[in-house]
Design an enzyme around this catalytic site. Structure first.
Site, short mmCIF file in Angstrom:
data_model
loop_
_atom_site.label_atom_id
_atom_site.label_comp_id
_atom_site.label_asym_id
_atom_site.label_seq_id
_atom_site.Cartn_x
_atom_site.Cartn_y
_atom_site.Cartn_z
N TYR A 120 0.85 -1.21 0.00
CA TYR A 120 0.00 0.00 0.00
C TYR A 120 0.88 1.25 0.00
O TYR A 120 0.74 2.12 -0.85
CB TYR A 120 -0.91 -0.01 1.23
CG TYR A 120 -1.54 1.32 1.55
CD1 TYR A 120 -1.03 2.14 2.57
CD2 TYR A 120 -2.64 1.77 0.83
CE1 TYR A 120 -1.60 3.37 2.85
CE2 TYR A 120 -3.22 3.00 1.11
CZ TYR A 120 -2.69 3.79 2.13
OH TYR A 120 -3.26 5.01 2.39
N LYS A 126 1.43 4.18 -2.76
CA LYS A 126 1.06 5.56 -2.43
C LYS A 126 2.21 6.51 -2.73
O LYS A 126 2.01 7.65 -3.13
CB LYS A 126 0.65 5.67 -0.95
CG LYS A 126 -0.68 5.03 -0.59
CD LYS A 126 -1.88 5.67 -1.31
CE LYS A 126 -2.29 6.97 -0.69
NZ LYS A 126 -3.58 7.47 -1.28
N1 LIG Z 1 -8.00 5.75 6.41
C1 LIG Z 1 -6.85 6.29 6.78
O1 LIG Z 1 -6.43 6.24 7.95
C2 LIG Z 1 -6.02 6.99 5.75
C3 LIG Z 1 -6.39 7.01 4.40
N2 LIG Z 1 -5.62 7.71 3.51
C4 LIG Z 1 -6.02 7.79 2.10
O2 LIG Z 1 -7.33 8.39 2.06
C5 LIG Z 1 -8.04 7.93 0.91
C6 LIG Z 1 -9.42 7.47 1.33
O3 LIG Z 1 -9.25 6.45 2.26
P1 LIG Z 1 -10.53 5.80 2.96
O4 LIG Z 1 -11.68 6.73 2.85
O5 LIG Z 1 -10.10 5.33 4.30
O6 LIG Z 1 -10.78 4.52 2.03
P2 LIG Z 1 -12.14 3.83 1.56
O7 LIG Z 1 -11.77 2.44 1.19
O8 LIG Z 1 -13.21 4.07 2.56
O9 LIG Z 1 -12.52 4.66 0.23
C7 LIG Z 1 -11.84 4.47 -0.96
C8 LIG Z 1 -12.86 4.53 -2.09
O10 LIG Z 1 -12.18 4.36 -3.35
C9 LIG Z 1 -13.00 3.56 -4.19
N3 LIG Z 1 -12.21 2.90 -5.22
C10 LIG Z 1 -11.27 1.95 -5.03
N4 LIG Z 1 -10.81 1.51 -6.21
C11 LIG Z 1 -11.47 2.21 -7.18
C12 LIG Z 1 -11.45 2.21 -8.61
N5 LIG Z 1 -10.66 1.38 -9.30
N6 LIG Z 1 -12.27 3.06 -9.25
C13 LIG Z 1 -13.08 3.90 -8.57
N7 LIG Z 1 -13.16 3.95 -7.23
C14 LIG Z 1 -12.36 3.11 -6.54
C15 LIG Z 1 -13.65 2.55 -3.24
O11 LIG Z 1 -14.82 1.99 -3.81
C16 LIG Z 1 -13.92 3.41 -2.00
O12 LIG Z 1 -15.22 3.94 -2.02
C17 LIG Z 1 -7.18 6.83 0.29
O13 LIG Z 1 -6.49 7.37 -0.82
C18 LIG Z 1 -6.18 6.46 1.39
O14 LIG Z 1 -4.96 6.03 0.82
C19 LIG Z 1 -4.50 8.39 3.89
C20 LIG Z 1 -4.10 8.39 5.20
C21 LIG Z 1 -4.82 7.67 6.22
C1 LIG Z 2 -5.26 -1.61 19.86
C2 LIG Z 2 -4.75 -1.66 18.46
C3 LIG Z 2 -3.34 -2.04 18.24
C4 LIG Z 2 -5.59 -1.33 17.45
C5 LIG Z 2 -5.26 -1.43 16.00
C6 LIG Z 2 -5.38 -0.07 15.38
C7 LIG Z 2 -5.04 -0.14 13.88
C8 LIG Z 2 -6.13 -0.89 13.11
C9 LIG Z 2 -4.86 1.29 13.35
C10 LIG Z 2 -3.79 2.05 14.18
C11 LIG Z 2 -3.06 2.98 13.21
C12 LIG Z 2 -3.94 2.94 11.96
C13 LIG Z 2 -3.38 3.41 10.67
C14 LIG Z 2 -3.89 2.91 9.48
C15 LIG Z 2 -4.88 1.77 9.45
C16 LIG Z 2 -5.45 1.38 10.82
C17 LIG Z 2 -4.38 1.46 11.90
C18 LIG Z 2 -3.24 0.50 11.58
C19 LIG Z 2 -3.32 3.33 8.15
C20 LIG Z 2 -2.33 2.26 7.73
C21 LIG Z 2 -4.43 3.47 7.06
C22 LIG Z 2 -3.91 3.96 5.73
C23 LIG Z 2 -2.85 4.99 5.79
O1 LIG Z 2 -2.65 5.69 4.82
C24 LIG Z 2 -1.97 5.11 6.97
C25 LIG Z 2 -2.66 4.74 8.27
C26 LIG Z 2 -1.67 4.79 9.43
C27 LIG Z 2 -2.40 4.53 10.75
#
Ligand SMILES: NC(=O)C1=CN([C@@H]2O[C@H](COP(=O)(O)OP(=O)(O)OC[C@H]3O[C@@H](n4cnc5c(N)ncnc54)[C@H](O)[C@@H]3O)[C@@H](O)[C@H]2O)C=CC1
Ligand SMILES: CC(C)=CCC[C@@H](C)[C@H]1CC[C@H]2C3=C(CC[C@]12C)[C@@]1(C)CCC(=O)C[C@@H]1CC3
Length: 347
Positions: free
Chosen positions: A143, A147
């Site tokens: 991943y 990215k």
């Molecule tokens: N969740 C987190 O903690 C973090 C997420 N990000 C980034 O934020 C963005 C959003 O993440 P989330 O909302 O958590 O993910 P999510 O999985 O909830 O949303 C991603 C969306 O992209 C769509 N998608 C995937 N492949 C596709 C394709 N081929 N064509 C069209 N749509 C497509 C999915 O259907 C989904 O609705 C991602 O780019 C992720 O890398 C960055 C830092 C932390």
């Molecule tokens: C008690 C315990 C160890 C809980 C697990 C928590 C994890 C599921 C999250 C803690 C930090 C999170 C994190 C992401 C996903 C969920 C966790 C690992 C990402 C990898 C999601 C996508 C990103 O772009 C970076 C995020 C970093 C932090």
């Protein structure tokens, strides 16, 4: 100076996801006309025009790009899915396709949702600044590897005809989160959250989804002719570094689960995670399995990783809208179904 965006049309690619849907809601509140492009449909809203398709197919994208002022590209396969081929196809090849389609359609702006993980390779990062941190030379998972390719490709595409900017959130959480809260609760219900990885004093950033949305909208309003933000990456966090295990304790106890309390050596857990990754790789020709304990998760749970947002404050006028206290309260209140079912029996 922020451009006026009243009634400007945008396209949110990945708009049916956790961040994407919150971004749509924030943009609508801000007066944008919002289109959504996603490979799946997860919600309805009469104010939004939905386009269902694959961002890897230009013919799917082009109709959704007509008359669009700015694209928000926040699509990605699920970060913890560990599907190398899919990550490469969507995050790298797919993003190149989005850029080409934008240029063909005459779209002038793209805000990419990157990740602070692009500079993280398991070693501590403390108050990390964008200009001081190179891309991870040894990303901990596919991943992150893709990215990095995605962000680099997007920023290299920046020109006077197509302005790009990358937003690097870290550890996004909030209502409708699909990872952090659900995975943590699943671990709690399996009795796996009694353990603390390491000494429990590693300091990290988490970012409330409302602040991530705010950062994205500011970026879209600021990129353009002569902007210092053009072609740049910006850390967007809650700007409140916190002990990882304090955050987890507040989340778990807020949902009625006991706090983690038994310390396990970080190095032991990391070696176990590496071994499980090796086993998963060895058996992959026969069976695909993704160990729940991954080197990335162990590293994130046991090392420092917090980032400096000063550049976003300077160039985008960013400051967090929601404090961590407010964010945790809003998140915990939004998940009644995630509460500890045992707490009612005990009361
Ligand atoms: N969740 C987190 O903690 C973090 C997420 N990000 C980034 O934020 C963005 C959003 O993440 P989330 O909302 O958590 O993910 P999510 O999985 O909830 O949303 C991603 C969306 O992209 C769509 N998608 C995937 N492949 C596709 C394709 N081929 N064509 C069209 N749509 C497509 C999915 O259907 C989904 O609705 C991602 O780019 C992720 O890398 C960055 C830092 C932390
Ligand atoms: C008690 C315990 C160890 C809980 C697990 C928590 C994890 C599921 C999250 C803690 C930090 C999170 C994190 C992401 C996903 C969920 C966790 C690992 C990402 C990898 C999601 C996508 C990103 O772009 C970076 C995020 C970093 C932090």
């Amino acid at each position: 100076m922020a451009a006026s965006v009243k009634n400007k049309k945008c396209l949110v690619i990945g708009g049916c996801g956790f961040l994407g849907r919150h971004l749509c809601e924030g943009l609508l509140e801000r007066g944008w006309t919002v289109n959504v492009f996603d490979i799946r449909s997860t919600f309805e809203d009469s104010r939004i025009k939905f386009f269902i398709g694959d961002l890897c197919k230009k013919e799917d994208l082009l109709p959704a790009l007509e008359g669009v002022y700015c694209v928000f590209h926040c699509a990605s396969p699920a970060p913890l899915s560990n599907n190398k081929a899919l990550f490469y196809k969507v995050n790298y090849e797919g993003t190149r396709n989005v850029i080409e389609a934008c240029k063909e359609a005459g779209v002038k702006r793209m805000v990419l949702t990157s990740s602070a993980s692009v500079v993280y390779e398991g070693k501590g990062i403390r108050n990390g600044r964008e200009e001081e941190l190179p891309y991870a030379a040894k990303p901990l998972d596919y991943y992150t590897e893709t990215k990095i390719l995605q962000e680099r490709t997007s920023l290299e595409a920046n020109s006077d005809d197509f302005y790009t900017v990358a937003i690097r959130p870290h550890g996004i959480f909030g209502p409708r989160d699909l990872q952090l809260v659900p995975i943590t609760v699943d671990m709690a219900r399996k009795g796996k959250t009694k353990f603390i990885i390491g000494d429990g004093k590693n300091v990290v950033d988490f970012t409330y989804v409302g602040n991530v949305v705010h950062g994205h909208i500011l970026a879209a309003e600021h990129i353009g002719p002569g902007s210092p933000a053009n072609g740049k990456a910006y850390h967007i966090t809650n700007d409140e570094p916190i002990f990882f295990w304090t955050f987890m304790t507040r989340l778990l106890t807020g949902l009625g689960y006991p706090a983690p309390r038994i310390h396990l050596p970080y190095s032991l857990l990391y070696v176990v995670a590496l071994f499980l990754q090796f086993v998963a790789w060895i058996v992959s020709p026969l069976v695909i399995f993704t160990p729940s304990l991954s080197p990335m998760k162990v590293a994130l749970a046991g090392t420092d990783h917090f980032y400096n947002c000063e550049n976003a404050k300077r160039d985008l006028g960013y400051s967090p809208v929601f404090t961590l206290d407010q964010a945790l309260k809003l998140t915990i209140e939004s998940y009644p179904e995630m509460r500890n079912p045992e707490e009612k029996k005990g009361s």
